[in-house]
Design an enzyme around this catalytic site. Structure first.
Site, PDB file in Angstrom:
ATOM      1  N   LEU A 108       0.862  -1.179   0.000  1.00  0.00           N
ATOM      2  CA  LEU A 108       0.000   0.000   0.000  1.00  0.00           C
ATOM      3  C   LEU A 108       0.899   1.229   0.000  1.00  0.00           C
ATOM      4  O   LEU A 108       1.996   1.207   0.555  1.00  0.00           O
ATOM      5  CB  LEU A 108      -0.899   0.030   1.243  1.00  0.00           C
ATOM      6  N   ASP A 109       0.401   2.323  -0.589  1.00  0.00           N
ATOM      7  CA  ASP A 109       1.142   3.581  -0.536  1.00  0.00           C
ATOM      8  C   ASP A 109       1.372   3.988   0.921  1.00  0.00           C
ATOM      9  O   ASP A 109       0.590   3.626   1.807  1.00  0.00           O
ATOM     10  CB  ASP A 109       0.360   4.697  -1.232  1.00  0.00           C
ATOM     11  N   GLU A 110       2.409   4.780   1.120  1.00  0.00           N
ATOM     12  CA  GLU A 110       2.746   5.234   2.469  1.00  0.00           C
ATOM     13  C   GLU A 110       1.556   5.871   3.190  1.00  0.00           C
ATOM     14  O   GLU A 110       1.328   5.631   4.372  1.00  0.00           O
ATOM     15  CB  GLU A 110       3.902   6.233   2.398  1.00  0.00           C
TER      16      GLU A 110
END
Length: 273
Positions: A108-110
């Site tokens: 997942l993106d940060e």
């Protein structure tokens, strides 16, 4: 491939490459009329352990699903000194005194929160990676976006490629890779909408790119033109994750509650002028 390996593959559906590597390492032996398998040897994680709390959503001998909070990376980029999710997972088993080295199956993106799936052994990793390639791992997200999304917007099928003018961005491009996002309108507000999104492909920034392309960038998503009035990061959360169990094949569905902060934000959005 030996007869024993063929039998294991056909009888139990075990991964052929995993079986071959296990046999080469001496992990499969025939003892009389019994087949002995040393399938999950103790292993130390490549990620230095961080002894900080991590929320476990699901766990068995093969799989682990943990909640990834907003603002933390799945694994270190080599620059930040802050522990990544994989360091927290490593610390979970270090704290238990277990020699287990889980590997993440997806990312997942940060600044996206939600469930992240880890494989706890080599068999699980290979099986789950195959499931990912065959699109048998389901991911459903919820997002807060700018503008009133029409109920007629149900499917976004637009290829995504790199933006040659910005190293961090992606964009809809006819030369990009196929990307498909399904959209469900949950509710509308005076100037925003709450949507549920299902990924059929897993391109980098797929939801962020697709919704921005349709004129509805995610709230807080400065990279793709979203409003920064209520948030300074994209309002995107992984609501649920589903996957076929690597040993039994049964479908496992794991839910992750919405971030607590969203209740206050939704109250403001619903009453916004």
């Amino acid at each position: 491939m030996s007869a024993a390996l063929l039998w294991l593959e056909e009888e139990y559906g075990l991964n052929r490459k995993w079986l071959a590597s296990l046999e080469a390492a001496g992990g499969i032996k025939l003892a009389g009329d019994r087949l002995r398998i040393h399938g999950f040897p103790p292993k130390i994680s490549q990620y230095p352990p961080a002894l900080e709390p991590v929320e476990v959503l699901y766990e068995d001998d093969y799989c682990l699903v943990v909640h990834k909070p907003q603002g933390i990376k799945v694994h270190s980029d080599g620059v930040s000194r802050e522990p990544a999710l994989s360091n927290l997972v490593s610390g979970l088993y270090s704290g238990r005194g277990e020699l287990v080295a889980p590997e993440h199956v997806h990312r997942l993106d940060e600044h996206t929160s939600g469930p992240v799936l880890y494989a706890k052994n080599e068999l699980a990793r290979r099986q789950l990676e195959t499931a990912m390639e065959e699109k048998r791992i389901g991911r459903i997200y919820v997002a807060l976006v700018d503008g009133i999304v029409p109920a007629s917007l149900r499917l976004i099928d637009e290829p995504i490629g790199r933006d040659r003018h910005h190293a961090s961005r992606r964009r809809v491009s006819p030369t990009g890779k196929k990307a498909v996002t399904r959209v469900e309108l949950v509710e509308t507000h005076p100037a925003s909408s709450l949507v549920r999104l299902t990924l059929e492909t897993g391109r980098t920034h797929q939801i962020r790119v697709h919704m921005s392309y349709m004129g509805h960038p995610l709230l807080g998503d400065a990279l793709y033109g979203g409003s920064l009035r209520y948030l300074k990061h994209q309002a995107l959360h992984g609501e649920s994750l589903s996957f076929p169990h690597p040993m039994t094949g049964e479908l496992v569905v794991v839910s992750d509650p919405w971030p607590a902060a969203w209740e206050g934000i939704l109250a403001k959005l619903r009453s916004a002028e």
